[in-house]
Write an enzyme that holds these catalytic residues in place. Structure first.
Site, mmCIF file in Angstrom:
data_model
loop_
_atom_site.group_PDB
_atom_site.id
_atom_site.type_symbol
_atom_site.label_atom_id
_atom_site.label_comp_id
_atom_site.label_asym_id
_atom_site.label_seq_id
_atom_site.Cartn_x
_atom_site.Cartn_y
_atom_site.Cartn_z
ATOM 1 N N GLY C 36 -125.851 14.937 -65.257
ATOM 2 C CA GLY C 36 -124.903 15.891 -65.387
ATOM 3 C C GLY C 36 -125.443 17.407 -65.893
ATOM 4 O O GLY C 36 -124.478 18.566 -66.032
ATOM 5 N N CYS C 245 -98.036 -1.799 -57.209
ATOM 6 C CA CYS C 245 -98.601 -1.552 -55.812
ATOM 7 C C CYS C 245 -97.193 -1.458 -55.496
ATOM 8 O O CYS C 245 -97.073 -2.965 -55.419
ATOM 9 C CB CYS C 245 -99.219 -1.207 -54.843
ATOM 10 S SG CYS C 245 -99.713 -1.481 -53.393
ATOM 11 N N CYS C 248 -98.796 -4.148 -51.881
ATOM 12 C CA CYS C 248 -99.823 -5.069 -52.240
ATOM 13 C C CYS C 248 -99.459 -5.616 -53.064
ATOM 14 O O CYS C 248 -100.416 -7.042 -53.699
ATOM 15 C CB CYS C 248 -101.067 -4.422 -51.684
ATOM 16 S SG CYS C 248 -102.046 -3.599 -52.569
ATOM 17 N N CYS C 270 -100.987 2.103 -53.739
ATOM 18 C CA CYS C 270 -102.104 2.571 -54.133
ATOM 19 C C CYS C 270 -102.521 3.871 -53.118
ATOM 20 O O CYS C 270 -102.242 3.832 -52.134
ATOM 21 C CB CYS C 270 -103.017 1.492 -53.608
ATOM 22 S SG CYS C 270 -103.535 0.007 -53.980
ATOM 23 N N CYS C 276 -105.787 -1.283 -51.127
ATOM 24 C CA CYS C 276 -104.394 -1.460 -50.065
ATOM 25 C C CYS C 276 -103.940 -2.591 -49.114
ATOM 26 O O CYS C 276 -104.247 -3.740 -48.704
ATOM 27 C CB CYS C 276 -103.090 -0.417 -50.149
ATOM 28 S SG CYS C 276 -101.437 -0.873 -50.806
HETATM 29 ZN ZN LIG Z 1 -101.246 -1.511 -52.571
#
Ligand SMILES: [Zn+2]
Ligand SMILES: Nc1ncnc2c1ncn2[C@@H]1O[C@H](COP(=O)(O)OP(=O)(O)OP(=O)(O)O)[C@@H](O)[C@H]1O
Ligand SMILES: [Mg+2]
Lengths: 258, 235, 297
Positions: C36, C245, C248, C270, C276
């Protein structure tokens, strides 16, 4: 009442090259005591204040502070992390220009809440209600909590700066001309507020001012500075009513009545 | 302690640095004491140094020479040399002072001005307010003024606030600088009886009273300040 | 060594000279050692403008080897101009294999997303970072922000979140949502949606961050704690979507709104195009899949 001072300053000097900022300053400050540092501009008041607040490193001398756990610590030998922690918990610093002590682009509430968040407060509701409480103590209405200080008058900004400093319950507050840039009527209100807070909270404070009326109203003790030296020190009313050093007499005589 | 205040061989002069450093002797060889339960009055013409003596006893003026011994919580403190912190402690608990004029603070109500010395000594605000109200009532200050800051009050009204503030505590030593100067006859009587009550409680009072009637009524003893005129060699 | 006769033939493998790569690798190693922490490095000019991910490109160039398989995404998509040109760049200067499949890639350079497919050990995710300093918006002085990191003074980060709640009733920060790494440094995760923040936590993959213009590199080594900042009474939450989505049918993935026509028609799909497509190839269908529409018609 404790029988130990809060701050012990011994032979403190600060030189800017060969010029004297302040020289050989020694005093003790006790809990709940307000000390005014007065003198004309250039007399070393702010240099001394900045050295005490560890914003400047003195050339020589020591300053010890009694921490909340009772331990004495040499301010100039603390690690930076410890010093910064002290500065945002047990100390406050009120600047003459509120813009130097505030975050102008975040809300009043966040300005007050910042120190709480800095010490790990993670409850939004509590932070906000503490902020509301502190705003009201400095006479800023709750409805202004989400406004930025940019939208505030000079007096309100200064009051906000004070709230921002006091929210962690500091024991020592440094103030550099706290009423400096304000109108006379606004000054009076601020002074009165400060006086009340200082007494109610039992704060110790070191107040730099060139205004003897401010010193009279806020402080019990006073140091008069000239050319980097303390030319007279004592009880505020004693110094103002029976000034002994030539320079103090000049200061007192140059104002109408305090 | 029967004699809570002893002033011994005190001298005071002002050096005026702005006027070529001329030295203005005020008093010298000031010696007197005040017993518990008595009221000693400083006498002498205007400019003799009466107020200066009172102010030295209060720590408001510096002392050039001598000692001002006060019994503070059973300990003898020399106010001529005491540090500011000690002077403040003595003022809080031992020596009260009614000055010639009230120094007003903006925005603080008359009631708070009067109650403040009690609050500073840890008395609860409500109780302090009740005592303040009682005193202001006795001094006939109209109740409608109590919640107002005294800045706009008349001289006599301010003086009564000042008196109430000085009398509210039970300090064992009380200094009074012309407390009745701007009061009417009725209120002068009230002050006289307040002083009598203090005496009965064993308070040592040291005052300045120009008004002969009041002086007669309260003085157990006059301390003649002309005796201490600076330059005068003690006989 | 024979070099192909192209217009960049004079360049070393992966464009940067070996000395520069070593310098960048040292910065990366330091970043890994101090999770970090922002390590300054001597950022080089790359044959593309800043804002095109020159920080990420330099990191990738410093770590890529001939056997690596590279995937480049831009907001989840493999086929934007930015993703395509960076991918083409590495094909050209390093002649490495490229892929769009998350699982097959050894190095994934990304702008503003973390793939939906869980990353595994041995993979490296390289983030393109525009502004690496999370404290910057409230504290413009670099000297001061460095000190704040050094002394772990992070109250300001909560000031920002406080402001969010005060203004919007909730933490409205939705991307570049600050995190604390391994309980020590507060870090800007680059402008990924906060939806992706939990994926950074204890990830088996190595995560590297490169900011070209700001000349900073930082890292989250595998299996590092990454915690999003929040308040007790306003805990961190990721975005949720009230529909799957459209193509999909995936749920619990990050969706982008796609405008279909100028009559306000739109759908949510997506943001991770590879995810996807892979799902669709496996037979998953959303309510707007072309073949479902086909059948319906
Ligand atoms: Zn998708
Ligand atoms: N702060 C001061 N600075 C300089 N001179 C002073 C100061 N205070 C008092 N004096 C001078 O000291 C002398 C005594 O003054 P003081 O006020 O003690 O007299 P007093 O006896 O109280 O007079 P009165 O009866 O008029 O009140 C006067 O000459 C006065 O001008
Ligand atoms: Mg007098």
């Amino acid at each position: 009442m404790t029988d130990e001072p809060l701050l012990r300053v011994t032979a403190l000097s600060k030189y800017y090259g060969s010029r004297i900022g302040c020289e050989d300053i020694s005093f003790d400050l006790w809990p709940g005591e307000v000390l005014a540092i007065v003198g004309e501009s250039g007399s070393g008041k702010t240099t001394l204040l900045n050295c005490l607040a560890t914003r400047l490193l003195p050339t020589s001398g020591t300053a010890s502070y009694r921490m909340r756990d009772g331990q004495w610590r040499d301010l100039y030998r603390m690690s930076e992390a410890e010093r910064r922690f002290l500065m945002r918990t047990d100390w406050g610093f009120v600047h003459q220009n509120p813009a130097d002590g505030l975050r102008m682009t975040v809300s009043a509430g966040a300005n007050v809440g910042e120190r709480l968040m800095a010490v790990g407060d993670r409850h939004y509701g509590n932070i906000r209600s503490t902020a509301v409480d502190w705003l009201s103590r400095v006479e800023i209405g709750e409805e202004r909590i989400d406004d930025e200080p940019r939208a505030f008058s000079g007096g309100m900004r200064q009051r906000l700066q004070i709230a921002r400093n006091l929210v962690t319950g500091p024991r020592l507050v440094f103030m550099d001309e706290p009423t400096g840039g304000l109108d006379v009527s606004v000054q009076a209100r601020l002074l009165d507020l400060l006086r009340g807070l200082v007494t109610d909270l039992g704060l110790a404070a070191i107040v730099v001012t060139h205004d003897l009326a401010v010193a009279r109203l806020l402080s019990q003790r006073m140091m008069v500075m000239k050319n980097g030296h303390v030319v007279e020190a004592g009880l505020t009313d004693r110094v103002l009513d029976d000034p002994r050093a030539p320079y103090t007499q000049l200061l007192v005589s140059s104002i109408l009545q305090v | 302690m029967a004699t809570p205040l002893i002033v011994s061989e005190v001298a005071k002069a002002f050096t005026m640095h702005l006027r070529d450093g001329i030295r203005l002797p005020v008093v010298s060889n000031v010696s007197f004491s005040v017993r518990a339960g008595e009221c000693a009055v400083l006498g002498g013409p205007s400019g003799a140094g009466k107020s200066s003596i009172l102010k030295m006893v209060y720590g408001n003026y510096g002392v050039d020479q001598g000692q001002i011994i006060v019994d503070h919580h059973g300990q003898l403190v020399d106010l001529a040399t005491a540090n500011p912190r000690t002077v403040l402690a003595v003022r809080r608990d031992t020596i009260g002072y009614v000055s010639q004029f009230l120094r007003t603070v903006p925005r603080v109500s008359a009631l708070d001005v009067v109650a403040e010395p009690l609050v500073a000594r840890g008395v609860a605000r409500d109780e302090a307010h009740a005592r303040a109200a009682e005193l202001l009532g006795r001094l006939n200050l109209p109740e409608r003024l109590w919640s107002l800051p005294p800045a706009t009050f008349s001289g006599g009204e301010q003086q009564r606030v000042n008196i109430a503030r000085g009398f509210i505590t039970d300090h064992p030593v009380l200094l009074l600088d012309e407390p009745t100067a701007s009061l009417d006859a009725t209120n002068r009587e009230v002050v006289i009886s307040l002083i009598e009550e203090k005496k009965l409680k064993g308070v040592a009072l040291l005052g300045i009273f120009h008004d002969a009637d009041v002086r007669e009524a309260v003085a157990d003893r006059i301390v003649d300040v002309t005796e201490f005129a600076a330059g005068k060699i003690a006989a | 060594m024979s070099t192909p006769a192209t217009d960049i033939a004079t360049y070393n493998f992966a464009y940067l000279d070996e000395q520069t790569k070593r310098m960048i690798r040292r910065a990366i190693l330091k970043g890994i050692a101090i999770p970090g922490y922002q390590v300054p490095f001597a950022s080089r000019e790359m044959p593309m403008p800043y804002g095109w991910g020159t920080g990420g490109v330099q990191v990738t160039a410093a770590i890529i080897g001939p056997d690596d398989v590279l995937k480049v995404i831009d907001q989840g998509a493999d086929d934007t101009t930015n993703a395509v040109s960076i991918r083409a760049f590495f094909q050209k200067v390093a002649d490495v294999a490229v892929t769009t499949e998350t699982a097959k890639a050894t190095i994934i350079q990304t702008r503003h997303r973390i793939p939906e497919h869980p990353l595994t050990g041995g993979q490296t995710l390289v983030y393109q970072v525009p502004i690496p300093e999370p404290l910057r918006f409230l504290e413009p002085r670099e000297t001061e922000t460095r000190k704040m990191h050094a002394l772990e003074e992070y109250g300001l980060m909560h000031v920002k979140l406080y402001e969010d709640i005060a203004r919007h009733g909730r933490i409205a920060t939705t991307y570049a949502y600050p995190v604390k790494v391994e309980g020590r440094y507060v870090m800007d995760p680059s402008p990924t949606p906060k939806f992706d923040n939990p994926k950074m936590h204890m990830s088996p993959a190595l995560q590297l961050f490169g900011a070209g213009r700001e000349k900073r590199i930082y890292a989250v080594p595998p299996f590092t704690k990454v915690v999003s900042l929040d308040f007790e009474d306003h805990p961190f939450e990721i975005q949720t979507f009230d529909q799957p989505c459209a193509l999909c049918g995936a749920e619990q993935v990050y969706l982008d709104e796609v405008i279909l026509d100028d009559k306000g028609g739109h759908m949510f799909v997506c943001s991770d195009t590879d995810h996807c497509e892979t799902r669709q190839a496996c037979g998953h269908r959303g309510h707007l899949s072309p073949d479902i529409l086909e059948t319906a018609r």
